[in-house]
Motif scaffolding. Structure first.
Motif, PDB file in Angstrom:
ATOM      1  N   GLU A 181       0.827  -1.206   0.000  1.00 19.52           N
ATOM      2  CA  GLU A 181       0.000   0.000   0.000  1.00 19.52           C
ATOM      3  C   GLU A 181       0.865   1.262   0.000  1.00 19.52           C
ATOM      4  O   GLU A 181       0.610   2.207  -0.764  1.00 19.52           O
ATOM      5  N   ASP A 182       1.892   1.276   0.833  1.00 17.67           N
ATOM      6  CA  ASP A 182       2.774   2.437   0.914  1.00 17.67           C
ATOM      7  C   ASP A 182       3.523   2.645  -0.396  1.00 17.67           C
ATOM      8  O   ASP A 182       3.655   3.772  -0.899  1.00 17.67           O
TER       9      ASP A 182
ATOM     10  N   THR B 276       2.726   1.642  -3.506  1.00 21.12           N
ATOM     11  CA  THR B 276       1.860   2.101  -4.598  1.00 21.12           C
ATOM     12  C   THR B 276       1.415   3.542  -4.403  1.00 21.12           C
ATOM     13  O   THR B 276       1.328   4.306  -5.366  1.00 21.12           O
ATOM     14  N   ARG B 277       1.159   3.946  -3.147  1.00 21.73           N
ATOM     15  CA  ARG B 277       0.740   5.326  -2.897  1.00 21.73           C
ATOM     16  C   ARG B 277       1.864   6.299  -3.268  1.00 21.73           C
ATOM     17  O   ARG B 277       1.628   7.321  -3.919  1.00 21.73           O
TER      18      ARG B 277
END
Length: 392
Positions: free
Chosen positions: A230-231, A233-234
């Protein structure tokens, strides 16, 4: 026609109406005065663009052989004036011939048929039988000559157009500089996309693969891997916005800034979350480095770790050292070469991008495997970047 009319006015003011000359002499005099006026007006900026458009449309000249934009140098203006004057001179001559020759040729062709034409004040020469026989031939020859003159003028103008309207050495230099600048921007965008998006995809792939293998046995690791995905891709979406902002020529307008070595801890954390063992020794204050060096160093480390993810896998340990030696920032990445490692199809762009980044800063790059250890060593000058700092 406007230039001829102005020339006729000038001749009338200078020598009086007609001055005892015939119509042809008067027209030729006006034509001779009008051509210099055309040469003077050709110095207006729009003359060359209009002439180039006419040459492309009417002469069939390849557009790449002609210059774009107004003439700026003295040589270019002189060549444009020569073309414009020749164009109008040929046009004036062909226009005058087109007005006079067809009616005259028609009279010659119809002379043997219509007796009334012979009684309309023609010279006595036309009363001879042999003249009447040859007059239609002469009329057709006049029309063919007119067509030949028009075609010849067009051919000459088409041949001279690249010489007179083509780019000057200054134009070619400006075009080459523009192409080089455009190519530099394209290469920079390609490097940024390769390093940021390519690294993110490699890291996410490895993290997802590691999470899948331990899904049932180690739920805590799976949660950490998903958080890292998640981190990653963000952050990558933010970096992609920055790159696309450059592509839209609005860099910095509402886009995320490029990462620097100050964010190295986050990069290492996300990389380790995928299972890659990284031992890092950072003996440098990232905030004290020039921003350009810090940004490029981050990308170099990112690409080095990405190469390790792609080619070495998560079964090796990567050793990273960053330190300042003298006036240079040294970056060293080492990892053991797995025996099962094989070249990846389509690879090779990452190391080339690292070399390009180092070269643009005046640094050097060394890569290779020695005794089963793959080593990437990059030197970036710090002092030079401090004095030549510019937009990245």
């Amino acid at each position: 026609m406007p230039y001829v009319l102005v020339g006729d006015v000038v001749m009338s003011l200078a020598f009086g109406p007609r001055n005892g000359t015939g119509p042809l002499d008067s027209q030729l005099s006006a034509f001779a005065v009008g051509l210099p006026l055309a040469a003077i007006t050709s110095l207006f900026p729009l003359t060359r663009p209009m002439s180039v458009a006419a040459a492309r449309a009417l002469c069939g000249v390849d557009g790449d052989r002609l210059a774009d934009g107004p003439a700026r140098t003295r040589a270019a203006k002189g060549r444009t004036a020569a073309w414009f004057t020749l164009h109008l001179a040929f046009g004036g001559v062909i226009a005058g011939m087109s007005l006079a020759v067809p009616p005259f040729a028609a009279v010659l062709i119809m002379l043997p048929v219509f007796a009334g034409l012979r009684d309309s004040g023609l010279p006595e020469l036309f009363d001879h039988t042999w003249v009447l026989v040859l007059s239609p031939v002469a009329g057709v020859a006049c029309l063919l000559a007119l067509a030949g003159c028009a075609a010849g003028a067009g051919t000459l103008l088409a041949r001279w157009a690249p010489e007179l309207l083509g780019p000057t050495p200054e134009d070619r230099l400006a075009a080459a500089e523009a192409r080089a600048a455009d190519l530099a921007v394209r290469n920079r965008l390609a490097r940024e996309l390769h390093d940021s998006v390519g690294h993110a995809l490699s890291a996410v792939t490895l993290q997802a693969s590691a999470a899948r293998r331990v899904l049932d046995s180690d739920p805590e690791f799976v949660r950490e891997a998903l958080a890292a995905i998640e981190d990653t891709t963000r952050r990558t979406v933010g970096e992609l916005d920055a790159v696309l902002g450059v592509l839209r020529e609005c860099e910095g307008a509402g886009t995320s800034p490029a990462p620097t070595l100050a964010e190295l801890d986050g990069l290492l954390r996300r990389t380790r979350a995928g299972g890659l063992r990284v031992t890092a020794t950072v003996a440098v204050d990232a905030t004290a480095l020039p921003p350009l060096v810090s940004r490029e160093a981050y990308r170099i480390v990112q690409e080095g770790l990405s190469n390790a993810l792609k080619h070495a896998g998560d079964q090796v340990t990567v050793t990273l050292r960053i330190e300042v030696t003298g006036k240079e920032l040294e970056i060293t990445l080492e990892n053991a070469v797995p025996r099962t490692a094989a070249p990846r199809p389509g690879g090779g762009h990452g190391l080339r991008g690292i070399a390009d980044r180092a070269r643009l800063l005046g640094g050097t790059t060394g890569t290779g495997a020695v005794d089963g250890v793959w080593r990437l060593h990059v030197r970036l000058p710090v002092e030079r970047a401090t004095t030549s700092e510019g937009p990245a």
